[in-house]
Design a protein around this motif. Structure first.
Motif, PDB file in Angstrom:
ATOM      1  N   THR A  60     -17.895 -36.961  58.099  1.00 32.52           N
ATOM      2  CA  THR A  60     -17.992 -36.925  59.559  1.00 32.52           C
ATOM      3  C   THR A  60     -19.423 -37.155  60.024  1.00 32.52           C
ATOM      4  OG1 THR A  60     -16.214 -35.282  59.514  1.00 32.52           O
ATOM      5  CG2 THR A  60     -17.370 -35.566  61.595  1.00 32.52           C
ATOM      6  N   ALA A  61     -20.394 -36.740  59.216  1.00 27.42           N
ATOM      7  CA  ALA A  61     -21.805 -36.868  59.583  1.00 27.42           C
ATOM      8  C   ALA A  61     -22.341 -38.288  59.437  1.00 27.42           C
ATOM      9  CB  ALA A  61     -22.643 -35.918  58.726  1.00 27.42           C
ATOM     10  N   CYS A  62     -21.580 -39.183  58.827  1.00 31.38           N
ATOM     11  CA  CYS A  62     -22.063 -40.548  58.596  1.00 31.38           C
ATOM     12  C   CYS A  62     -22.163 -41.329  59.902  1.00 31.38           C
ATOM     13  CB  CYS A  62     -21.125 -41.286  57.645  1.00 31.38           C
ATOM     14  SG  CYS A  62     -21.201 -40.712  55.944  1.00 31.38           S
ATOM     15  N   THR A  63     -23.226 -42.115  59.998  1.00 32.32           N
ATOM     16  CA  THR A  63     -23.447 -42.989  61.147  1.00 32.32           C
ATOM     17  C   THR A  63     -23.793 -44.386  60.638  1.00 32.32           C
ATOM     18  OG1 THR A  63     -25.789 -42.361  61.205  1.00 32.32           O
ATOM     19  CG2 THR A  63     -24.270 -41.100  62.614  1.00 32.32           C
ATOM     20  N   PRO A  64     -23.626 -45.413  61.465  1.00 34.45           N
ATOM     21  CA  PRO A  64     -24.001 -46.761  61.023  1.00 34.45           C
ATOM     22  C   PRO A  64     -25.479 -46.821  60.647  1.00 34.45           C
ATOM     23  CG  PRO A  64     -22.648 -46.857  62.999  1.00 34.45           C
ATOM     24  CD  PRO A  64     -23.001 -45.416  62.805  1.00 34.45           C
ATOM     25  N   SER A 110     -11.874 -29.480  59.415  1.00 32.77           N
ATOM     26  CA  SER A 110     -12.955 -30.340  58.916  1.00 32.77           C
ATOM     27  C   SER A 110     -12.396 -31.620  58.309  1.00 32.77           C
ATOM     28  CB  SER A 110     -13.785 -29.588  57.868  1.00 32.77           C
ATOM     29  OG  SER A 110     -14.477 -28.506  58.446  1.00 32.77           O
ATOM     30  N   ALA A 111     -11.332 -31.488  57.535  1.00 33.42           N
ATOM     31  CA  ALA A 111     -10.743 -32.659  56.892  1.00 33.42           C
ATOM     32  C   ALA A 111     -10.123 -33.605  57.916  1.00 33.42           C
ATOM     33  CB  ALA A 111      -9.696 -32.220  55.875  1.00 33.42           C
ATOM     34  N   THR A 112      -9.449 -33.049  58.907  1.00 32.13           N
ATOM     35  CA  THR A 112      -8.836 -33.883  59.943  1.00 32.13           C
ATOM     36  C   THR A 112      -9.896 -34.680  60.690  1.00 32.13           C
ATOM     37  OG1 THR A 112      -6.986 -32.347  60.216  1.00 32.13           O
ATOM     38  CG2 THR A 112      -7.449 -33.841  62.047  1.00 32.13           C
ATOM     39  N   ALA A 113     -11.000 -34.026  61.029  1.00 30.94           N
ATOM     40  CA  ALA A 113     -12.086 -34.715  61.730  1.00 30.94           C
ATOM     41  C   ALA A 113     -12.701 -35.799  60.855  1.00 30.94           C
ATOM     42  CB  ALA A 113     -13.150 -33.706  62.151  1.00 30.94           C
ATOM     43  N   ALA A 116     -10.379 -38.836  60.605  1.00 28.49           N
ATOM     44  CA  ALA A 116     -10.382 -39.567  61.871  1.00 28.49           C
ATOM     45  C   ALA A 116     -11.670 -40.374  62.022  1.00 28.49           C
ATOM     46  CB  ALA A 116     -10.225 -38.589  63.034  1.00 28.49           C
ATOM     47  N   HIS A 117     -12.797 -39.780  61.641  1.00 26.00           N
ATOM     48  CA  HIS A 117     -14.088 -40.468  61.755  1.00 26.00           C
ATOM     49  C   HIS A 117     -14.156 -41.661  60.813  1.00 26.00           C
ATOM     50  CE1 HIS A 117     -18.249 -40.908  62.860  1.00 26.00           C
ATOM     51  NE2 HIS A 117     -18.653 -40.791  61.603  1.00 26.00           N
ATOM     52  N   LEU A 118     -13.543 -41.536  59.658  1.00 27.38           N
ATOM     53  CA  LEU A 118     -13.530 -42.638  58.699  1.00 27.38           C
ATOM     54  C   LEU A 118     -12.989 -43.911  59.341  1.00 27.38           C
ATOM     55  CD1 LEU A 118     -13.729 -43.822  55.830  1.00 27.38           C
ATOM     56  CD2 LEU A 118     -11.519 -42.747  55.322  1.00 27.38           C
ATOM     57  N   GLY A 119     -11.972 -43.763  60.160  1.00 31.62           N
ATOM     58  CA  GLY A 119     -11.368 -44.925  60.800  1.00 31.62           C
ATOM     59  C   GLY A 119     -12.222 -45.570  61.870  1.00 31.62           C
ATOM     60  N   THR A 120     -13.296 -44.910  62.293  1.00 30.72           N
ATOM     61  CA  THR A 120     -14.160 -45.456  63.346  1.00 30.72           C
ATOM     62  C   THR A 120     -15.374 -46.187  62.798  1.00 30.72           C
ATOM     63  OG1 THR A 120     -15.641 -43.523  63.572  1.00 30.72           O
ATOM     64  CG2 THR A 120     -13.520 -43.450  64.741  1.00 30.72           C
ATOM     65  N   LEU A 121     -15.599 -46.129  61.489  1.00 32.56           N
ATOM     66  CA  LEU A 121     -16.846 -46.636  60.919  1.00 32.56           C
ATOM     67  C   LEU A 121     -16.780 -48.103  60.506  1.00 32.56           C
ATOM     68  CD1 LEU A 121     -17.856 -43.501  58.827  1.00 32.56           C
ATOM     69  CD2 LEU A 121     -19.019 -44.380  60.859  1.00 32.56           C
ATOM     70  N   ARG A 132     -27.279 -37.777  52.203  1.00 34.85           N
ATOM     71  CA  ARG A 132     -28.121 -37.954  51.022  1.00 34.85           C
ATOM     72  C   ARG A 132     -28.734 -39.343  50.917  1.00 34.85           C
ATOM     73  NH1 ARG A 132     -27.313 -33.723  47.428  1.00 34.85           N
ATOM     74  NH2 ARG A 132     -25.566 -32.348  47.964  1.00 34.85           N
ATOM     75  N   GLY A 133     -28.479 -40.191  51.904  1.00 31.38           N
ATOM     76  CA  GLY A 133     -29.058 -41.522  51.881  1.00 31.38           C
ATOM     77  C   GLY A 133     -28.056 -42.563  52.335  1.00 31.38           C
ATOM     78  N   PRO A 134     -28.493 -43.823  52.429  1.00 33.21           N
ATOM     79  CA  PRO A 134     -27.588 -44.891  52.865  1.00 33.21           C
ATOM     80  C   PRO A 134     -26.654 -45.326  51.738  1.00 33.21           C
ATOM     81  CG  PRO A 134     -29.746 -45.798  52.355  1.00 33.21           C
ATOM     82  CD  PRO A 134     -29.872 -44.309  52.186  1.00 33.21           C
ATOM     83  N   VAL A 135     -25.397 -45.517  52.074  1.00 36.13           N
ATOM     84  CA  VAL A 135     -24.393 -45.979  51.106  1.00 36.13           C
ATOM     85  C   VAL A 135     -23.385 -46.849  51.837  1.00 36.13           C
ATOM     86  CG1 VAL A 135     -24.464 -44.078  49.427  1.00 36.13           C
ATOM     87  CG2 VAL A 135     -23.079 -43.847  51.480  1.00 36.13           C
ATOM     88  N   ARG A 136     -22.701 -47.682  51.084  1.00 35.17           N
ATOM     89  CA  ARG A 136     -21.575 -48.386  51.685  1.00 35.17           C
ATOM     90  C   ARG A 136     -20.477 -47.378  52.004  1.00 35.17           C
ATOM     91  NH1 ARG A 136     -21.785 -53.374  52.752  1.00 35.17           N
ATOM     92  NH2 ARG A 136     -23.257 -54.735  51.660  1.00 35.17           N
ATOM     93  N   LEU A 137     -19.709 -47.669  53.023  1.00 35.21           N
ATOM     94  CA  LEU A 137     -18.647 -46.752  53.426  1.00 35.21           C
ATOM     95  C   LEU A 137     -17.657 -46.533  52.286  1.00 35.21           C
ATOM     96  CD1 LEU A 137     -17.330 -45.049  55.604  1.00 35.21           C
ATOM     97  CD2 LEU A 137     -16.198 -47.124  56.459  1.00 35.21           C
ATOM     98  N   SER A 138     -17.375 -47.584  51.526  1.00 31.41           N
ATOM     99  CA  SER A 138     -16.457 -47.430  50.389  1.00 31.41           C
ATOM    100  C   SER A 138     -17.022 -46.461  49.360  1.00 31.41           C
ATOM    101  CB  SER A 138     -16.177 -48.784  49.730  1.00 31.41           C
ATOM    102  OG  SER A 138     -17.385 -49.402  49.312  1.00 31.41           O
TER     103      SER A 138
END
Length: 243
Positions: A60-64, A110-113, A116-121, A132-138
Motif C-alpha cells: 500500500t505504501a508503494c508510489t510511482p 490491511s490486506a484488502t487495502a 486494492a492499491h495494487l490495481g492502481t499502480l 526499502r527502495g525502488p523495484v518493479r511492481l512485479s
C-alpha cells in the motif's frame, strides 16, 4: 522477459495465498494461540500474524518512482531484510498490542487495502518506490508472496507446536503460491552462481532459503536437484539464507 506476465503470476499467487491465510486465521485463531510463542525467537503468534498485515501494508505504501530510476532485483530487495530485523520485530509486537481486540480484522483491512492499491499502480509493470527502495511492481508483489508463504508456514509450525498436535491446525500454505516462491528463490541463487538446478521439495527449499531450518547439505540435496544427472547440487551455505 515478459514482466506483465510476471506481474500477473505474482498477483494471482498473492491473492490465493492471502485467501488461504485469512481462512486459516478465522478457523484456527483464538486468544490462547495468539499468546503462544511462535517458532520465531522472541515472537508470539499474535506478533507474527500482525506482521502479515504490515507486510501487506508495504504494498500500500508503494508510489510511482521517478523516470529513469534503476530498480532493485528480487535478490537485492530481499537482502535488505537482515539489517532491519530488530525494527521489524519491534513493529510486529507493537501492532499485536494495538490489534488485540480484533487481530484478524485488522490484518484483513490491511490486506484488502493492499490488494486494492495494487490495481492502481499500473498499467504495465512500472518501477515503484517501496519502503526499502525502488523495484518493479512485479518484484514488489513477488516479495509480498514470499512474505505470506514464509509466514504462513511459520504460523502452521507455531500452531501445531503450541497445541502439541497437527489435528485442528490445517496447512495455510497455498501450493501454487509455494511453487512460485520456491522457483523465485532458486532463481536468486542461480543468478549468483550460474548453476542449473530445479526444485524437488518446495517446502523444504523455502525453509532452507528463508533460514527457517539449519543449513545442511544433505537436506539441501533433498530439496534441490541438479537438472543433469552428471552434475551435483553445490554447497550453497555461503549464499543462504536469502532473507
Amino acid at each position: 522477459m515478459d514482466t506483465d506476465a510476471d506481474l500477473t503470476t505474482a498477483s494471482t499467487a498473492l491473492r490465493t495465498q492471502w485467501d488461504a491465510l485469512r481462512t486459516w486465521a478465522h478457523d484456527v485463531g483464538d486468544p490462547a494461540l495468539a499468546a503462544a510463542p511462535s517458532v520465531l525467537d522472541g515472537w508470539t503468534v499474535a506478533a507474527l500474524w500482525a506482521h502479515v498485515g504490515r507486510a501487506m501494508e508495504a504494498l500500500t505504501a508503494c508510489t510511482p518512482a521517478p523516470a529513469g530510476v534503476v530498480p532493485l532485483t528480487l535478490g537485492e530487495y530481499l537482502a535488505t531484510y537482515a539489517a532491519g530485523a530488530a525494527d521489524t520485530a519491534e513493529a510486529a509486537r507493537r501492532l499485536a498490542a494495538e490489534h488485540v481486540s480484533d487481530p484478524v480484522g485488522a490484518v484483513e483491512r490491511s490486506a484488502t487495502a493492499a490488494l486494492a492499491h495494487l490495481g492502481t499502480l499500473g498499467p504495465g509493470d512500472p518501477v515503484v518506490q517501496a519502503r526499502r527502495g525502488p523495484v518493479r511492481l512485479s518484484t514488489m508483489t513477488l516479495t509480498r508472496v514470499v512474505e505470506l508463504v514464509v509466514h504462513a508456514d511459520d504460523l502452521l509450525r507455531s500452531g501445531r507446536r503450541a497445541r502439541g498436535t497437527s489435528a485442528g491446525v490445517p496447512d495455510p500454505v497455498d501450493p501454487r503460491a509455494l511453487a512460485v516462491v520456491a522457483d523465485a528463490l532458486l532463481t536468486v541463487v542461480q543468478a549468483r552462481g550460474g548453476w542449473d538446478l530445479e526444485v524437488a521439495d518446495a517446502r523444504t527449499w523455502v525453509r532452507i532459503a528463508a533460514g527457517r531450518i539449519p543449513y545442511d547439505v544433505d537436506v539441501l540435496a533433498d530439496a534441490l536437484h541438479a537438472r543433469y544427472t552428471s552434475d551435483a547440487v553445490p554447497d550453497l551455505g555461503r549464499l543462504l539464507p536469502l532473507l
